[in-house]
Design a protein around this motif. Structure first.
Motif, PDB file in Angstrom:
ATOM      1  N   LEU A  86      -1.514   4.528  -0.717  1.00  0.00           N
ATOM      2  CA  LEU A  86      -2.706   4.329   0.103  1.00  0.00           C
ATOM      3  C   LEU A  86      -2.287   4.392   1.568  1.00  0.00           C
ATOM      4  N   LEU A 119      -6.890  -0.466 -17.521  1.00  0.00           N
ATOM      5  CA  LEU A 119      -6.183   0.815 -17.422  1.00  0.00           C
ATOM      6  C   LEU A 119      -4.802   0.763 -18.068  1.00  0.00           C
ATOM      7  N   LEU A 152      -0.451  11.319  -7.826  1.00  0.00           N
ATOM      8  CA  LEU A 152      -1.391  11.047  -8.925  1.00  0.00           C
ATOM      9  C   LEU A 152      -0.688  10.335 -10.071  1.00  0.00           C
ATOM     10  N   ARG A 181       0.813  -1.217   0.000  1.00  0.00           N
ATOM     11  CA  ARG A 181       0.000   0.000   0.000  1.00  0.00           C
ATOM     12  C   ARG A 181       0.847   1.268   0.000  1.00  0.00           C
ATOM     13  N   GLY A 201     -13.102  -4.033  -3.552  1.00  0.00           N
ATOM     14  CA  GLY A 201     -13.071  -2.581  -3.732  1.00  0.00           C
ATOM     15  C   GLY A 201     -13.771  -2.095  -4.983  1.00  0.00           C
ATOM     16  N   ALA A 248     -10.364   2.737  -3.516  1.00  0.00           N
ATOM     17  CA  ALA A 248     -10.559   2.254  -4.885  1.00  0.00           C
ATOM     18  C   ALA A 248     -10.527   3.430  -5.853  1.00  0.00           C
ATOM     19  N   ARG A 305      -0.282   6.733  -9.154  1.00  0.00           N
ATOM     20  CA  ARG A 305      -1.572   6.040  -9.156  1.00  0.00           C
ATOM     21  C   ARG A 305      -2.110   5.865 -10.566  1.00  0.00           C
ATOM     22  N   ARG A 306      -1.792   6.807 -11.433  1.00  0.00           N
ATOM     23  CA  ARG A 306      -2.295   6.707 -12.807  1.00  0.00           C
ATOM     24  C   ARG A 306      -1.466   5.762 -13.659  1.00  0.00           C
ATOM     25  N   PHE A 347      -7.742  -5.204  -4.670  1.00  0.00           N
ATOM     26  CA  PHE A 347      -7.915  -5.247  -3.219  1.00  0.00           C
ATOM     27  C   PHE A 347      -8.313  -6.639  -2.736  1.00  0.00           C
ATOM     28  N   PHE A 403      -4.471  -1.311  -8.567  1.00  0.00           N
ATOM     29  CA  PHE A 403      -4.452  -2.026  -7.295  1.00  0.00           C
ATOM     30  C   PHE A 403      -5.628  -2.992  -7.264  1.00  0.00           C
ATOM     31  N   ASN A 419       1.594   2.695  -3.773  1.00  0.00           N
ATOM     32  CA  ASN A 419       0.738   3.678  -4.454  1.00  0.00           C
ATOM     33  C   ASN A 419       0.114   4.684  -3.477  1.00  0.00           C
ATOM     34  N   GLY A 431      -6.639   6.342  -9.902  1.00  0.00           N
ATOM     35  CA  GLY A 431      -6.058   7.613 -10.316  1.00  0.00           C
ATOM     36  C   GLY A 431      -6.992   8.806 -10.215  1.00  0.00           C
ATOM     37  N   ILE A 436     -12.708   1.624   1.830  1.00  0.00           N
ATOM     38  CA  ILE A 436     -12.197   1.022   0.603  1.00  0.00           C
ATOM     39  C   ILE A 436     -12.763   1.723  -0.644  1.00  0.00           C
TER      40      ILE A 436
END
Lengths: 250, 237
Positions: A50, A156, A76, A45, A90, B134, A79-80, A86, A84, A48, B139, B130
């Motif tokens: 979290l 993605l 960002l 985690r 999620g 998520a 993350r982009r 879960f 992830f 990215n 992003g 979550i």
């Protein structure tokens, strides 16, 4: 390539990560093993953001980031370029399977709807759930939800997918179908970091296995080496408890 | 004293004539308060330093103030200070030409924003962590996660309470008659000033409130059915 060095993290007085460093090459599948409380999920985690590490550096593609003083823009960016999966799926509860996959495509990658729908449908059919595209998460089984989660991640086209115990919340009979899909992802050559307890899966797909315990990396190597010729006593102990046939031998 | 149907019909007609004032007070107050309440709740939910503490104290203190006291207080403050204020800002409108309904709006919106903000805060707690994660993981920015993922999921949680506050507001709106705004109740009472037909007037007022109240409940029920679709497990196949 992703490389993390000197990652430290504590929850209050509890030190969860004490100086963890790993490197993941492009296209590599790295499996992180370890008993619960070893810090493996926290570490994943932190990649990215979290979870925020208190110390450490990360090389992500051509970016070099200080994990503590990282800019919003860089968070960002990471993350982009990552996705992830879960433990508890999620999925967005108010969106159908299709909308779940489309969300990132239209809102983050700014695709037009038709294009995003096409990609999302392809992704869902790839995980064998095209017929469930208009179902809401609450109408799907755990295994189906997790496959939608994987489709959302794959659609993605990220540089890396992070899997956080993707089968731990599933009924035993649903684990197989989910692992099959994750194996398919691995075969595509996407870089993956997987935290799991599934030993035979790890042996099948991992290029490298990392064994963590007590907030540090105890040992790492090829699956064959770690599983059959562990160097460290702690690794051997852990494996003997987890791999059933060993338990009978003792 | 018997029930005079003629007076009743006249009172009813008069009450209906002023129903738009009540509706305006109710609906506009509700919408503005919903926005303000959501902003207050969001600031407090994310614990934005300083502002969130100030709002927390303000909401706690303000919720203890009865609506009637607030209304009359603001009206008195307005009447006391308007002239000084107007001269300072070169406003030429005399106080007699300013519709007291604005003071009504002010008092209702402040009170309603506070109570709605508490409802929205409750709804925030109903969303699992979550869902945020998520959103971030694919992003989405913080703000986009909020309005694309979190707010839509708060709607079904909020609806039953919203229906409650809307009806509460409908009833509270008649308090503004205390500062010389004519709405349904005072409208219904107008004929009785001539004929002393108070019973007929109050029955007429009650009837109009009922009709609007039932309307709100029907709308809320419909909205609830629609917005919670995804929560249902059973599908058509």
């Amino acid at each position: 390539m992703i490389e993390l060095t000197g990652v430290k993290k504590a929850f209050g007085k509890q030190e969860v990560l004490k100086d963890v460093s790993i490197k993941v090459n492009d296209g590599e599948v790295v499996v992180i093993l370890g008993p619960s409380g070893s810090g493996k999920t926290t570490f994943l985690r932190c990649i990215n953001f979290l979870e925020r590490a208190e110390q450490g550096k990360m090389v992500f593609g051509d970016k070099i980031l200080d994990l503590k003083h990282v800019k919003k823009r860089d968070i960002l960016y990471v993350r982009r370029h990552s996705a992830f999966v879960f433990q508890n799926y999620g999925l967005f509860a108010h969106k159908t399977a299709l909308q779940n996959v489309m969300e990132g495509l239209t809102q983050v990658q700014k695709m037009n709807k038709a294009e995003a729908r096409k990609i999302a449908e392809d992704a869902l059919s790839w995980v064998g759930l095209l017929d469930k595209k208009d179902f809401y998460p609450a109408q799907l089984s755990g295994g189906q939800q997790q496959r939608v989660g994987i489709a959302r991640a794959v659609a993605l086209k990220p540089d890396v997918i992070l899997f956080d115990e993707p089968t731990s919340a599933l009924d035993p009979e649903l684990v197989g179908e989910t692992l099959e899909v994750i194996k398919k992802v691995a075969k595509m050559g996407i870089t993956m970091v997987v935290v799991t307890h599934e030993m035979s899966f790890a042996e099948d797909v991992a290029d490298r296995v990392i064994f963590m315990d007590g907030g540090v990396v105890v040992e790492e190597g090829k699956p064959g080496e770690i599983f059959y010729k562990p160097k460290e006593e702690r690794t051997r102990q852990f494996l003997s408890r987890i791999i059933p046939q060993d338990a009978y031998v003792i | 004293m018997s029930f005079n149907v003629q007076s009743f019909i006249e009172a009813l007609r008069s009450a209906f004539k002023y129903a738009p004032v009540t509706l305006e007070l109710t609906v506009i107050t509700f919408l503005v308060s919903l926005v303000l309440g959501t902003v207050i709740a969001t600031v407090r939910h994310y614990r934005i330093p300083v502002i969130s503490q100030i709002l927390g104290v303000f909401v706690t203190v303000y919720m203890g103030l009865p609506m009637m006291v607030a209304l009359i207080l603001y009206n008195l403050l307005f009447m006391t200070f308007y002239n000084d204020f107007a001269t300072a800002l070169n406003i030429s409108t005399p106080i007699s030409e300013i519709n007291p309904i604005y003071i009504g709006f002010f008092a209702l919106i402040l009170g309603q924003s506070c109570s709605l903000s508490e409802a929205v805060r409750g709804a925030f707690r109903g969303i699992e962590k979550i869902q945020y994660e998520a959103g971030y993981s694919i992003g989405l920015s913080k703000i986009k996660t909020l309005y694309r993922i979190i707010f839509p999921q708060m709607v079904p949680i909020l609806l039953p309470g919203m229906q409650n506050s809307l009806i509460g507001l409908l009833k509270a709106s008649n308090l503004v008659s205390a500062i010389a705004v004519t709405e349904i109740m005072t409208g219904a009472l107008l004929p009785s000033l001539l004929y002393y037909s108070y019973l007929e007037s109050y029955v007429a007022a009650a009837l109009v409130y009922w009709i609007i109240g039932i309307g709100i409940e029907v709308l809320a029920h419909f909205a609830e059915k629609r917005s919670g679709q995804y929560l249902r497990r059973i599908n058509s196949d």
